[in-house]
Design a protein around this motif. Structure first.
Motif, PDB file in Angstrom:
ATOM      1  N   TYR A   1       0.852  -1.175   0.000  1.00  0.00           N
ATOM      2  CA  TYR A   1       0.000   0.000   0.000  1.00  0.00           C
ATOM      3  C   TYR A   1       0.896   1.236   0.000  1.00  0.00           C
TER       4      TYR A   1
ATOM      5  N   GLN B   1      -3.558  11.247   3.707  1.00  0.00           N
ATOM      6  CA  GLN B   1      -4.445  10.279   3.055  1.00  0.00           C
ATOM      7  C   GLN B   1      -4.406   8.941   3.786  1.00  0.00           C
ATOM      8  N   GLY B   2      -5.385   8.117   3.499  1.00  0.00           N
ATOM      9  CA  GLY B   2      -5.325   6.750   3.986  1.00  0.00           C
ATOM     10  C   GLY B   2      -4.485   5.899   3.052  1.00  0.00           C
ATOM     11  N   PRO B   3      -4.135   4.703   3.481  1.00  0.00           N
ATOM     12  CA  PRO B   3      -3.364   3.821   2.601  1.00  0.00           C
ATOM     13  C   PRO B   3      -4.132   3.495   1.324  1.00  0.00           C
TER      14      PRO B   3
ATOM     15  N   PHE C   1      -4.170   0.894  -2.041  1.00  0.00           N
ATOM     16  CA  PHE C   1      -3.705  -0.413  -2.516  1.00  0.00           C
ATOM     17  C   PHE C   1      -2.832  -0.283  -3.764  1.00  0.00           C
TER      18      PHE C   1
ATOM     19  N   GLU D   1      -6.979 -11.156   8.431  1.00  0.00           N
ATOM     20  CA  GLU D   1      -6.507  -9.923   9.034  1.00  0.00           C
ATOM     21  C   GLU D   1      -5.162  -9.551   8.442  1.00  0.00           C
TER      22      GLU D   1
ATOM     23  N   GLU E   1     -17.314  -5.941   3.232  1.00  0.00           N
ATOM     24  CA  GLU E   1     -16.716  -6.219   4.532  1.00  0.00           C
ATOM     25  C   GLU E   1     -16.182  -4.884   5.054  1.00  0.00           C
TER      26      GLU E   1
ATOM     27  N   TYR F   1      -9.247   0.192  11.413  1.00  0.00           N
ATOM     28  CA  TYR F   1      -7.840   0.030  11.748  1.00  0.00           C
ATOM     29  C   TYR F   1      -7.415   1.228  12.593  1.00  0.00           C
TER      30      TYR F   1
ATOM     31  N   ARG G   1       2.660   0.655  14.423  1.00  0.00           N
ATOM     32  CA  ARG G   1       2.189   0.330  13.089  1.00  0.00           C
ATOM     33  C   ARG G   1       0.674   0.238  13.037  1.00  0.00           C
ATOM     34  N   LEU G   2       0.146   0.337  11.844  1.00  0.00           N
ATOM     35  CA  LEU G   2      -1.285   0.209  11.626  1.00  0.00           C
ATOM     36  C   LEU G   2      -1.739  -1.196  12.016  1.00  0.00           C
TER      37      LEU G   2
ATOM     38  N   LEU H   1      -5.325  -3.848  13.025  1.00  0.00           N
ATOM     39  CA  LEU H   1      -6.772  -4.041  13.000  1.00  0.00           C
ATOM     40  C   LEU H   1      -7.362  -3.812  14.380  1.00  0.00           C
TER      41      LEU H   1
ATOM     42  N   ARG I   1     -13.674  -5.761  13.094  1.00  0.00           N
ATOM     43  CA  ARG I   1     -14.306  -5.980  11.792  1.00  0.00           C
ATOM     44  C   ARG I   1     -15.784  -6.273  12.026  1.00  0.00           C
TER      45      ARG I   1
ATOM     46  N   ILE J   1     -17.943  -8.273  10.695  1.00  0.00           N
ATOM     47  CA  ILE J   1     -18.479  -9.632  10.666  1.00  0.00           C
ATOM     48  C   ILE J   1     -18.310 -10.324  12.016  1.00  0.00           C
TER      49      ILE J   1
ATOM     50  N   TYR K   1      -8.686   4.585  11.027  1.00  0.00           N
ATOM     51  CA  TYR K   1      -9.026   4.460   9.613  1.00  0.00           C
ATOM     52  C   TYR K   1     -10.143   3.442   9.436  1.00  0.00           C
TER      53      TYR K   1
ATOM     54  N   ARG L   1     -13.980  -3.658   2.005  1.00  0.00           N
ATOM     55  CA  ARG L   1     -13.527  -4.606   0.991  1.00  0.00           C
ATOM     56  C   ARG L   1     -14.755  -5.256   0.392  1.00  0.00           C
TER      57      ARG L   1
ATOM     58  N   TYR M   1      -9.443  -8.720  -2.654  1.00  0.00           N
ATOM     59  CA  TYR M   1      -8.382  -8.609  -1.657  1.00  0.00           C
ATOM     60  C   TYR M   1      -8.055  -7.169  -1.294  1.00  0.00           C
ATOM     61  N   GLN M   2      -8.493  -6.229  -2.089  1.00  0.00           N
ATOM     62  CA  GLN M   2      -8.123  -4.837  -1.849  1.00  0.00           C
ATOM     63  C   GLN M   2      -8.935  -4.247  -0.720  1.00  0.00           C
ATOM     64  N   LEU M   3      -8.253  -3.587   0.188  1.00  0.00           N
ATOM     65  CA  LEU M   3      -8.909  -2.753   1.176  1.00  0.00           C
ATOM     66  C   LEU M   3      -8.933  -1.326   0.652  1.00  0.00           C
TER      67      LEU M   3
ATOM     68  N   PHE N   1      -9.356   2.377   2.027  1.00  0.00           N
ATOM     69  CA  PHE N   1      -9.310   3.103   3.291  1.00  0.00           C
ATOM     70  C   PHE N   1      -9.877   4.511   3.141  1.00  0.00           C
ATOM     71  N   GLY N   2     -10.461   5.010   4.248  1.00  0.00           N
ATOM     72  CA  GLY N   2     -10.761   6.421   4.337  1.00  0.00           C
ATOM     73  C   GLY N   2      -9.491   7.207   4.654  1.00  0.00           C
ATOM     74  N   LYS N   3      -9.641   8.539   4.744  1.00  0.00           N
ATOM     75  CA  LYS N   3      -8.475   9.380   4.983  1.00  0.00           C
ATOM     76  C   LYS N   3      -8.062   9.405   6.444  1.00  0.00           C
TER      77      LYS N   3
END
Lengths: 115, 111
Positions: free
Chosen positions: A35, A41-43, A45, A103, B32, B36, B43-44, B46, B49, B51, B86, B90, B97-99, B101-103
């Motif tokens: 990413y 900004q957010g990450p 992909f 995750e 989904e 985060y 680090r970022l 989780l 979630r 679900i 954040y 998905r 597979y791509q997430l 993200f918001g800002k």
């Protein structure tokens, strides 16, 4: 190591130079993601690997960007002819399984500054 | 394309006050959804979630399909909750597979 490891943590380069960023995922994680996070900004992909193959590279911004994962573990993100707009934090993440429930475990990122 | 909107860049609350971090998504199906968190110099990671319908560190998030929202809530903020949050989405399905993200929203809990 216990977590995703990224090197270098900081990289300053000049416009037009070539850069490599390395990611060492958590042992046993088959899925690996790159990413990019620009300031404020957010990450975003870039690319996803399942094993050795790039299963989805739709996020790579242009053909100056390329990533490999030759042995299904360590991955290298390669940026050719860097531009000032490439300045960002490049995040690598891995997961045990891909897909909706996997995750993501992120590294601390490689901060790239292009002068 | 999916879009995740976090309308607040910065949210400041006093310790012990309720917290609500807003998140809206654009996908018309059933994505989904995740929150985060990134604590200072960490680090970022989780947080939760949708679900799992779980409560982590006192935080919960409810999916509201009518409002396409997934707001993060906590009844009593603690100083250690100060961090960047954040929201991410998905698309459902095995091939996704791509997430997205918001800002992000920076939460500052005032002692």
């Amino acid at each position: 190591g216990a977590g995703v490891s990224q090197t270098p943590s900081n990289k300053v380069t000049e416009k037009g130079k070539y850069v490599e960023l390395r990611c060492d995922p958590i042992s046993g994680h088959t899925a690996l993601y790159w990413y990019r996070q620009s300031l404020g900004q957010g990450p975003e992909f870039l690319i996803y690997f399942q094993g050795t193959g790039a299963a989805d590279d739709s996020g790579l911004p242009n053909d100056r960007f390329f990533a490999v994962r030759p042995e299904g573990s360590v991955s290298t993100l390669k940026i050719q002819r860097t531009e000032r707009g490439d300045s960002a934090v490049y995040l690598c993440a891995s997961s045990l399984i891909a897909g909706a429930t996997g995750e993501l475990f992120f590294g601390e990122g490689s901060r790239l500054t292009v002068l | 394309a999916q879009r995740v909107t976090q309308p607040e860049k910065l949210l400041s609350v006093f310790k012990g006050a309720p917290v609500e971090l807003k998140c809206n998504y654009s996908y018309s199906g059933s994505p989904e959804l995740f929150w985060y968190v990134q604590y200072s110099r960490q680090r970022l990671q989780l947080l939760l979630r949708h679900i799992s319908r779980e409560s982590i560190k006192g935080f919960t998030a409810d999916l509201n399909k009518g409002e396409t929202s997934f707001h993060l809530k906590k009844p009593f903020a603690q100083e250690e909750d100060s961090a960047m949050y954040y929201c991410a989405s998905r698309k459902p399905g095995a091939g996704s597979y791509q997430l997205t993200f918001g800002k992000g929203t920076k939460l500052s809990v005032i002692p």
